[in-house]
Design a protein around this motif. Structure first.
Motif, short mmCIF file in Angstrom:
data_model
loop_
_atom_site.label_atom_id
_atom_site.label_comp_id
_atom_site.label_asym_id
_atom_site.label_seq_id
_atom_site.Cartn_x
_atom_site.Cartn_y
_atom_site.Cartn_z
N ILE A 40 -54.33 10.08 39.76
CA ILE A 40 -53.67 9.43 38.45
C ILE A 40 -54.88 8.55 37.90
N HIS A 41 -54.80 8.69 36.40
CA HIS A 41 -55.85 7.99 35.66
C HIS A 41 -55.34 6.78 35.19
N VAL A 42 -56.09 5.66 35.22
CA VAL A 42 -55.59 4.31 34.79
C VAL A 42 -56.69 3.89 33.83
N ASP A 43 -56.30 3.53 32.59
CA ASP A 43 -57.41 3.03 31.37
C ASP A 43 -57.05 1.58 31.34
N VAL A 44 -58.19 0.87 31.74
CA VAL A 44 -58.22 -0.60 31.61
C VAL A 44 -59.19 -0.87 30.31
N VAL A 76 -59.56 4.82 38.44
CA VAL A 76 -59.51 3.65 37.48
C VAL A 76 -60.72 3.67 36.54
N HIS A 77 -60.57 3.56 35.27
CA HIS A 77 -61.46 3.68 34.06
C HIS A 77 -61.53 2.43 33.59
N LEU A 78 -62.61 1.64 33.67
CA LEU A 78 -62.87 0.39 33.11
C LEU A 78 -63.52 0.40 31.85
N MET A 79 -62.88 -0.01 30.76
CA MET A 79 -63.25 0.12 29.39
C MET A 79 -63.43 -1.46 28.92
N ILE A 80 -64.31 -1.99 29.85
CA ILE A 80 -64.44 -3.67 29.55
C ILE A 80 -65.82 -4.09 29.73
N LEU A 182 -63.75 14.26 33.08
CA LEU A 182 -63.73 14.57 31.50
C LEU A 182 -62.54 13.84 30.88
N ASP A 183 -62.70 13.28 29.86
CA ASP A 183 -61.67 12.35 29.45
C ASP A 183 -61.52 12.27 27.78
N GLY A 184 -60.49 12.65 27.32
CA GLY A 184 -60.30 12.51 25.74
C GLY A 184 -59.79 13.59 24.96
#
Ligand code: DX5
Ligand code: ZN
Length: 231
Positions: A40-44, A76-80, A182-184
């Motif tokens: 499972i992918h989690v977008d932060v 977990v994908h950190l966009m921070i 790959l994401d988006g």
């Protein structure tokens, strides 16, 4: 839970909970895992590195036991901004793989080593407008690269197909057992193209949780990823 090394090169569909119904997150996760999903992918998002604000470690902590009990893992994908300051908190919350953006982290080598020291898979993400050269020198140390095919911040955007051309280039930089996520903008129409470009882990948010039946949509997308004729 540590992700076995071989899993980074396996083909997986990763539902992004960004597009799920947050009032019934456990049901949503259960539905897609019933369809055979394992990661499972989690977008932060922090409202600084990207304009949007989403979830933090509390949500990771809430869903990690559900996913782990079913034999799955959390990516977990950190966009921070300053992602290196949050590595430990997300590892303790239950992240099994943790990616941070090259555009947000000047001390990549240090950050990757810090993630791995906690027993977590280390990923480096790059935006569609970022040259692959930026991540070349850290490639021998990562467990995976995360190739963004939209500028991060929101679900439901159209894929920037040109970003797919980075996948084989990045593959050439990586050790044998490291993977490419790959994401988006992935959907039924383009998921074959994504797999044929060479991605191992493929994220889908709105195409999956926006469907009337996410479980059957996950089955369809997984089926398209492993169409007959694959080696
Ligand atoms: C975008 C996020 C993605 C997003 C994917 O910033 O990193 O993971 O949730 O959503 P879709 O599949 O709708 O593009
Ligand atoms: Zn993401």
């Amino acid at each position: 839970m540590s992700i076995p090394p071989a899993v980074y090169r396996e083909r997986h569909l990763l539902p992004s909970i960004l597009s799920a119904d947050f009032c019934r997150l456990d049901d949503e996760v259960g539905l897609v895992m019933d369809a055979g999903v394992r990661i499972i992918h989690v977008d932060v998002m922090d409202g600084h590195f990207v304009p949007n604000i989403t979830v933090g470690p509390v949500v990771v902590e809430a869903i990690a036991p559900l996913v782990h009990a079913r034999g799955g893992w959390l990516s977990v994908h950190l966009m921070i901004e300053r992602p290196e300051a949050y590595i430990e908190v997300f590892a303790k919350a239950g992240a099994d793989a943790l990616s941070l953006h090259v555009e947000a982290c000047p001390h990549l080598y240090h950050a990757v080593e810090a993630i791995k020291a906690l027993g977590v898979g280390a990923g480096v993400a790059l935006n569609p407008g970022t040259d692959v050269v930026r991540v070349r020198d850290v490639a021998p140390y990562v467990d995976y690269f995360l190739v963004m095919t939209v500028d991060p911040g929101f679900g439901g955007q159209k894929m920037i197909a040109r970003a797919l051309t980075k996948v084989p280039v990045l593959r050439g930089m990586l050790p044998e057992n490291a993977g490419i996520e790959l994401d988006g903008g992935v959907n039924r129409e383009n998921i074959r193209q994504v797999v044929e470009a060479g991605a191992d882990w493929v994220v889908a948010g709105s195409a999956l949780f926006g469907a009337s039946d996410p479980r059957s949509e996950a089955q369809i997308l997984r089926g398209l990823m492993t169409a007959p004729g694959d080696v």
